[in-house]
Write a protein that holds these residues in place. Sequence first.
Motif, short mmCIF file in Angstrom:
data_model
loop_
_atom_site.label_atom_id
_atom_site.label_comp_id
_atom_site.label_asym_id
_atom_site.label_seq_id
_atom_site.Cartn_x
_atom_site.Cartn_y
_atom_site.Cartn_z
N ALA A 1 12.42 53.36 66.02
CA ALA A 1 13.25 54.21 66.88
C ALA A 1 14.02 53.38 67.90
N VAL A 2 13.38 52.36 68.46
CA VAL A 2 14.05 51.52 69.47
C VAL A 2 15.13 50.67 68.80
N ALA A 3 14.79 50.06 67.66
CA ALA A 3 15.78 49.24 66.95
C ALA A 3 16.98 50.07 66.53
N GLN B 1 4.20 43.60 67.86
CA GLN B 1 3.28 42.98 68.81
C GLN B 1 3.77 43.18 70.24
N THR B 2 5.08 43.07 70.45
CA THR B 2 5.64 43.32 71.77
C THR B 2 5.34 44.74 72.22
N LEU B 3 5.51 45.70 71.34
CA LEU B 3 5.25 47.10 71.68
C LEU B 3 3.78 47.32 72.01
N ARG B 4 2.89 46.72 71.23
CA ARG B 4 1.45 46.92 71.47
C ARG B 4 1.00 46.28 72.78
N ALA C 1 8.65 48.05 77.81
CA ALA C 1 8.44 49.16 78.74
C ALA C 1 7.90 50.42 78.06
N ALA C 2 7.90 50.46 76.73
CA ALA C 2 7.59 51.70 76.00
C ALA C 2 6.08 51.93 75.89
N ASP C 3 5.73 53.17 75.68
CA ASP C 3 4.35 53.58 75.40
C ASP C 3 4.15 53.56 73.88
N PRO C 4 3.28 52.68 73.37
CA PRO C 4 3.12 52.56 71.92
C PRO C 4 2.56 53.82 71.26
N THR C 5 2.02 54.73 72.04
CA THR C 5 1.50 55.97 71.45
C THR C 5 2.59 57.00 71.21
N HIS D 1 14.19 44.30 73.20
CA HIS D 1 13.01 43.60 73.74
C HIS D 1 12.54 44.26 75.03
N GLN D 2 13.46 44.57 75.93
CA GLN D 2 13.08 45.20 77.20
C GLN D 2 12.50 46.60 76.96
#
Length: 322
Positions: A291-293, A318-321, A281-285, A276-277
């Motif tokens: 990859a995070v999971a 949705q969290t990533l966007r 903090a990630a850049d969705p582009t 989740h964190q």
Amino acid sequence: MTTTDQAALQTSTYTLTGADAIEQFLSNAYTGMRLHSDTDRPRLRYDRTDAGAFTLDTLEQTAAILDIRAAPLHTIAINRMATGRMQRTCGGVEQRYGPGDLYIATDPDLPYTVRWLPSEIFSAALDSGLLARVAATAPGRRPAPLRFTSLDPTTPAVAAYWWDTYCYLADVLRNPEAVTPLVLGNAAQLLATATLTTFANTALTDPTIEDRHDAHPECLRRAISFIDDNAHRDISAADIAAAAHVTIRTLQLAFRRHLDTTPTAYLRRVRLHHVHQDLQAADPTTTTVFAVAQRWGFANHSRFTATYHHTYGTTPSQTLRN
């Protein structure tokens, strides 16, 4: 024969024809054995996924009755009959298995014989050290080695649970991109836990008086601190218990008593929080949910997404966007 490597994962496929070729191959793959066929050209197809601490195999032999005399296996192998029939004699006890039956292939320390009719078998073999770590208690509490006291499941329900676990792991390992050391470690512990749950064994199942006395808040604090500091590593309940200086039974009791959960469930919760964190903090582009999971050991996308949505009330994408 074909072979594919992905990190520590290896997959192999073999097709063999003739009794001599099959005998040599099975002797190399499992243990020394002598094989006799009732036909001139028996045929075997063999698929293996080797994950290091465990293997998942599929064996399909056609058009023959194979009589096999085998040396002790020295590992725990669990078979599930998909089709056909198998007759095994071990320690003077004969047992017959048919479609849907689950069983430990043999007592690992005894020679055995098999009459193998045309059939397909799904099999898993586990490293004995892995089983011992998952079942471990405090030093001196149980000096005898872990031993299975029955080669058959205790109930149909736990047999179904083991098979569900096998199918889940086979599905995870079919996706090489999702296979990381953390994923493999989680998979190995799942299979070991399912095996210990399904087949009666000598591991302690109930907390002792000492375990109950030691399951205090300070024990829980040490365990949580270790989990928080090491959630990115392939750690087991045995590792957490060792860091907290208690037995696994004490550890389980402490988490149940004070947090109404289990150590492994708490570890998954911590890893999900890191996902989740990282997504926030990630850049969705440049980053994907997968990859995070995967980085935190979540290999099954649908299960991960459902757990994430249940916990945070939104989807990971949705969290990533946002």
